[in-house]
Design an enzyme around this catalytic site. Sequence first.
Site, PDB file in Angstrom:
ATOM      1  N   HIS A  47      -1.052  -5.636   2.004  1.00  0.00           N
ATOM      2  CA  HIS A  47      -2.678  -6.972   1.935  1.00  0.00           C
ATOM      3  C   HIS A  47      -2.099  -8.119   1.704  1.00  0.00           C
ATOM      4  O   HIS A  47      -1.485  -7.613   0.195  1.00  0.00           O
ATOM      5  CB  HIS A  47      -3.503  -6.051   1.024  1.00  0.00           C
ATOM      6  N   CYS A  93      -8.286  -2.475   7.884  1.00  0.00           N
ATOM      7  CA  CYS A  93      -6.842  -2.247   7.404  1.00  0.00           C
ATOM      8  C   CYS A  93      -6.416  -1.053   7.322  1.00  0.00           C
ATOM      9  O   CYS A  93      -5.293  -0.344   7.215  1.00  0.00           O
ATOM     10  CB  CYS A  93      -6.551  -3.026   5.688  1.00  0.00           C
ATOM     11  N   GLU A 102       0.688  -1.012  -0.237  1.00  0.00           N
ATOM     12  CA  GLU A 102      -0.185  -0.264   0.091  1.00  0.00           C
ATOM     13  C   GLU A 102       0.626   1.310  -0.563  1.00  0.00           C
ATOM     14  O   GLU A 102       2.068   1.076   0.699  1.00  0.00           O
ATOM     15  CB  GLU A 102      -1.102   0.173   1.092  1.00  0.00           C
TER      16      GLU A 102
END
Length: 213
Positions: A166, A143, A80
Amino acid sequence: MPTVLLTGFEPFDGDTSNPSWTAVQEVRDRWDGDAEIQVRQLPVDFAKVDDALRAALAEVDPDVVISVGLAGGIETLEVERVAINVDDARIPDNTGFQPIDEPVVDGGPAAYFSTLPIKAAVAAVRTKGIPAVVSQTAGTYTCNHVFYLLMHELRDRPGTRGGFVHIPYSTEEAIGTDRPYMRMDQLATALTAVVRATLANATDVKVGSGSLD
């Protein structure tokens, strides 16, 4: 010797296991590098996860923090780029709480960027024959909440780098379903590559990893 904190989540949404927690334990158990690996499990609970993350940071005092979470439906490892200051839960958490359009941190900035070498990490995972991409959104569930709070807390720890990864379901969670998945050994190998790339790269590599959508 640097200390790396890996976090995973407890099961949620009716599942009996969460591959993020299993995978970070696998990384720790297989690790043979020049760093200490610590792992902590975080609750899928908007009310309790803040204190759990802060406690882990205080206890471990890490040099690197990589939080890992499940994104059902993805087929690749996603490193991310950015966390946003919004909780907008599509489903309730494990206590039944479902925040909608609420800030992660009142008065906090709109977003924080990962301080991991995200492109170097993706490249390292791909060298293992495992698909990986830089992701431009961590969602708006727990998350992203943890990712945002982590980066907010790391403002007071200038020597500590952090970010979020992820992962898809593992084979265990996909049995009898049409869920895309990776084998657990692939997930552990991929996350180990992310850790090694982070330790080896103080700054990121300059390669195009953007998105057209």
